[in-house]
Design a protein around this motif. Structure first.
Motif, PDB file in Angstrom:
ATOM      1  N   SER A  25     161.400  -1.270  53.848  1.00  0.00           N
ATOM      2  CA  SER A  25     160.828  -1.838  52.622  1.00  0.00           C
ATOM      3  C   SER A  25     159.309  -1.783  52.640  1.00  0.00           C
ATOM      4  O   SER A  25     158.681  -1.478  51.620  1.00  0.00           O
ATOM      5  CB  SER A  25     161.288  -3.286  52.445  1.00  0.00           C
ATOM      6  OG  SER A  25     162.678  -3.339  52.291  1.00  0.00           O
ATOM      7  N   GLY A  26     158.698  -2.081  53.778  1.00  0.00           N
ATOM      8  CA  GLY A  26     157.244  -2.034  53.885  1.00  0.00           C
ATOM      9  C   GLY A  26     156.695  -0.637  53.655  1.00  0.00           C
ATOM     10  O   GLY A  26     155.655  -0.458  53.025  1.00  0.00           O
ATOM     11  N   ILE A  27     157.396   0.350  54.167  1.00  0.00           N
ATOM     12  CA  ILE A  27     156.962   1.740  53.981  1.00  0.00           C
ATOM     13  C   ILE A  27     157.185   2.180  52.534  1.00  0.00           C
ATOM     14  O   ILE A  27     156.290   2.721  51.887  1.00  0.00           O
ATOM     15  CB  ILE A  27     157.698   2.675  54.962  1.00  0.00           C
ATOM     16  CG1 ILE A  27     157.241   2.375  56.392  1.00  0.00           C
ATOM     17  CG2 ILE A  27     157.466   4.137  54.607  1.00  0.00           C
ATOM     18  CD1 ILE A  27     158.082   3.040  57.459  1.00  0.00           C
ATOM     19  N   VAL A  28     158.376   1.928  52.010  1.00  0.00           N
ATOM     20  CA  VAL A  28     158.716   2.352  50.644  1.00  0.00           C
ATOM     21  C   VAL A  28     157.814   1.668  49.621  1.00  0.00           C
ATOM     22  O   VAL A  28     157.359   2.301  48.658  1.00  0.00           O
ATOM     23  CB  VAL A  28     160.210   2.093  50.347  1.00  0.00           C
ATOM     24  CG1 VAL A  28     160.527   2.306  48.883  1.00  0.00           C
ATOM     25  CG2 VAL A  28     161.081   2.993  51.209  1.00  0.00           C
ATOM     26  N   MET A  29     157.509   0.381  49.826  1.00  0.00           N
ATOM     27  CA  MET A  29     156.656  -0.336  48.882  1.00  0.00           C
ATOM     28  C   MET A  29     155.293   0.353  48.754  1.00  0.00           C
ATOM     29  O   MET A  29     154.759   0.489  47.652  1.00  0.00           O
ATOM     30  CB  MET A  29     156.441  -1.781  49.314  1.00  0.00           C
ATOM     31  CG  MET A  29     155.669  -2.584  48.294  1.00  0.00           C
ATOM     32  SD  MET A  29     155.512  -4.292  48.771  1.00  0.00           S
ATOM     33  CE  MET A  29     153.903  -4.264  49.489  1.00  0.00           C
ATOM     34  N   SER A  30     154.756   0.812  49.862  1.00  0.00           N
ATOM     35  CA  SER A  30     153.455   1.486  49.820  1.00  0.00           C
ATOM     36  C   SER A  30     153.505   2.788  49.037  1.00  0.00           C
ATOM     37  O   SER A  30     152.515   3.189  48.423  1.00  0.00           O
ATOM     38  CB  SER A  30     152.978   1.754  51.247  1.00  0.00           C
ATOM     39  OG  SER A  30     152.801   0.528  51.928  1.00  0.00           O
ATOM     40  N   PHE A  31     154.642   3.448  49.035  1.00  0.00           N
ATOM     41  CA  PHE A  31     154.781   4.714  48.302  1.00  0.00           C
ATOM     42  C   PHE A  31     154.742   4.507  46.783  1.00  0.00           C
ATOM     43  O   PHE A  31     154.540   5.470  46.049  1.00  0.00           O
ATOM     44  CB  PHE A  31     156.054   5.451  48.716  1.00  0.00           C
ATOM     45  CG  PHE A  31     155.895   6.235  49.974  1.00  0.00           C
ATOM     46  CD1 PHE A  31     155.508   7.565  49.929  1.00  0.00           C
ATOM     47  CD2 PHE A  31     156.101   5.654  51.211  1.00  0.00           C
ATOM     48  CE1 PHE A  31     155.335   8.304  51.088  1.00  0.00           C
ATOM     49  CE2 PHE A  31     155.934   6.372  52.381  1.00  0.00           C
ATOM     50  CZ  PHE A  31     155.549   7.700  52.322  1.00  0.00           C
ATOM     51  N   PHE A  32     154.908   3.273  46.316  1.00  0.00           N
ATOM     52  CA  PHE A  32     154.804   3.014  44.883  1.00  0.00           C
ATOM     53  C   PHE A  32     153.368   3.111  44.390  1.00  0.00           C
ATOM     54  O   PHE A  32     153.113   3.050  43.189  1.00  0.00           O
ATOM     55  CB  PHE A  32     155.423   1.655  44.528  1.00  0.00           C
ATOM     56  CG  PHE A  32     156.922   1.699  44.486  1.00  0.00           C
ATOM     57  CD1 PHE A  32     157.582   2.236  43.393  1.00  0.00           C
ATOM     58  CD2 PHE A  32     157.681   1.231  45.552  1.00  0.00           C
ATOM     59  CE1 PHE A  32     158.966   2.295  43.355  1.00  0.00           C
ATOM     60  CE2 PHE A  32     159.061   1.280  45.527  1.00  0.00           C
ATOM     61  CZ  PHE A  32     159.702   1.812  44.429  1.00  0.00           C
ATOM     62  N   ASN A  33     152.418   3.277  45.297  1.00  0.00           N
ATOM     63  CA  ASN A  33     151.031   3.531  44.900  1.00  0.00           C
ATOM     64  C   ASN A  33     150.843   4.971  44.410  1.00  0.00           C
ATOM     65  O   ASN A  33     149.919   5.250  43.654  1.00  0.00           O
ATOM     66  CB  ASN A  33     150.086   3.278  46.080  1.00  0.00           C
ATOM     67  CG  ASN A  33     149.939   1.812  46.391  1.00  0.00           C
ATOM     68  OD1 ASN A  33     149.645   1.017  45.515  1.00  0.00           O
ATOM     69  ND2 ASN A  33     150.137   1.451  47.651  1.00  0.00           N
ATOM     70  N   ILE A  34     151.694   5.874  44.836  1.00  0.00           N
ATOM     71  CA  ILE A  34     151.550   7.294  44.493  1.00  0.00           C
ATOM     72  C   ILE A  34     151.591   7.540  42.982  1.00  0.00           C
ATOM     73  O   ILE A  34     150.730   8.260  42.460  1.00  0.00           O
ATOM     74  CB  ILE A  34     152.587   8.154  45.241  1.00  0.00           C
ATOM     75  CG1 ILE A  34     152.293   8.116  46.749  1.00  0.00           C
ATOM     76  CG2 ILE A  34     152.586   9.596  44.736  1.00  0.00           C
ATOM     77  CD1 ILE A  34     153.360   8.758  47.607  1.00  0.00           C
ATOM     78  N   PRO A  35     152.532   6.959  42.225  1.00  0.00           N
ATOM     79  CA  PRO A  35     152.514   7.198  40.769  1.00  0.00           C
ATOM     80  C   PRO A  35     151.227   6.728  40.100  1.00  0.00           C
ATOM     81  O   PRO A  35     150.749   7.371  39.159  1.00  0.00           O
ATOM     82  CB  PRO A  35     153.722   6.397  40.257  1.00  0.00           C
ATOM     83  CG  PRO A  35     154.631   6.291  41.434  1.00  0.00           C
ATOM     84  CD  PRO A  35     153.725   6.212  42.626  1.00  0.00           C
ATOM     85  N   LEU A  36     150.642   5.646  40.592  1.00  0.00           N
ATOM     86  CA  LEU A  36     149.384   5.174  40.019  1.00  0.00           C
ATOM     87  C   LEU A  36     148.264   6.179  40.292  1.00  0.00           C
ATOM     88  O   LEU A  36     147.484   6.513  39.404  1.00  0.00           O
ATOM     89  CB  LEU A  36     149.014   3.802  40.589  1.00  0.00           C
ATOM     90  CG  LEU A  36     147.687   3.206  40.116  1.00  0.00           C
ATOM     91  CD1 LEU A  36     147.655   3.082  38.597  1.00  0.00           C
ATOM     92  CD2 LEU A  36     147.455   1.861  40.786  1.00  0.00           C
ATOM     93  N   ILE A  37     148.195   6.677  41.511  1.00  0.00           N
ATOM     94  CA  ILE A  37     147.184   7.677  41.852  1.00  0.00           C
ATOM     95  C   ILE A  37     147.362   8.922  40.985  1.00  0.00           C
ATOM     96  O   ILE A  37     146.389   9.447  40.425  1.00  0.00           O
ATOM     97  CB  ILE A  37     147.255   8.038  43.351  1.00  0.00           C
ATOM     98  CG1 ILE A  37     146.876   6.831  44.209  1.00  0.00           C
ATOM     99  CG2 ILE A  37     146.351   9.229  43.661  1.00  0.00           C
ATOM    100  CD1 ILE A  37     147.171   6.994  45.693  1.00  0.00           C
ATOM    101  N   ILE A  38     148.589   9.384  40.848  1.00  0.00           N
ATOM    102  CA  ILE A  38     148.864  10.574  40.030  1.00  0.00           C
ATOM    103  C   ILE A  38     148.467  10.339  38.580  1.00  0.00           C
ATOM    104  O   ILE A  38     147.849  11.199  37.941  1.00  0.00           O
ATOM    105  CB  ILE A  38     150.349  10.983  40.154  1.00  0.00           C
ATOM    106  CG1 ILE A  38     150.631  11.505  41.567  1.00  0.00           C
ATOM    107  CG2 ILE A  38     150.722  12.024  39.106  1.00  0.00           C
ATOM    108  CD1 ILE A  38     152.106  11.710  41.865  1.00  0.00           C
ATOM    109  N   ARG A  39     148.789   9.168  38.045  1.00  0.00           N
ATOM    110  CA  ARG A  39     148.442   8.853  36.651  1.00  0.00           C
ATOM    111  C   ARG A  39     146.931   8.859  36.445  1.00  0.00           C
ATOM    112  O   ARG A  39     146.426   9.405  35.458  1.00  0.00           O
ATOM    113  CB  ARG A  39     149.022   7.488  36.274  1.00  0.00           C
ATOM    114  CG  ARG A  39     148.789   7.136  34.832  1.00  0.00           C
ATOM    115  CD  ARG A  39     149.471   5.826  34.480  1.00  0.00           C
ATOM    116  NE  ARG A  39     148.528   5.052  33.720  1.00  0.00           N
ATOM    117  CZ  ARG A  39     148.113   3.828  34.017  1.00  0.00           C
ATOM    118  NH1 ARG A  39     148.592   3.212  35.063  1.00  0.00           N
ATOM    119  NH2 ARG A  39     147.243   3.222  33.279  1.00  0.00           N
TER     120      ARG A  39
END
Length: 93
Positions: free
Chosen positions: A9-23
């Motif tokens: 969960s800790g690792i996956v939660m951090s990956f939710f930053n990727i869509p914001l960076i892409i946007r």
């Protein structure tokens, strides 16, 4: 099993930053993101990293490292594409 779920969960939660960076990169703007929030949140994340590096808990260690890396990516993206920051560094004015 609880430790595995926590670490995942800790690792996956951090990956939710990727869509914001892409946007931000696609729009070439981060005008709708508060500079106070991003700088304040980044300072807090970085303030927690040393403790996570010293922690014997592998979940906290993993989360601290991955969250520090990905939130730094968000912060750099926001600062690079924010109109208020770009205005400061604009050339020829």
């Amino acid at each position: 099993m609880i430790q595995t779920i926590g670490m995942t969960s800790g690792i996956v939660m951090s990956f939710f930053n990727i869509p914001l960076i892409i946007r931000i990169v696609r729009r070439r703007s981060s005008e709708d993101i508060s500079l106070v929030w991003v700088v304040g949140a980044w300072i807090c994340v970085m303030g927690m990293v040393p403790q996570s590096l010293q922690s014997p808990d592998p979940v906290l260690l993993t989360f601290g490292i991955v969250n520090g890396l990905f939130f730094t990516g968000v912060s750099v993206s926001v600062l690079f594409f924010h109109p208020a920051i770009r205005k400061i560094f604009r050339r020829g004015d």
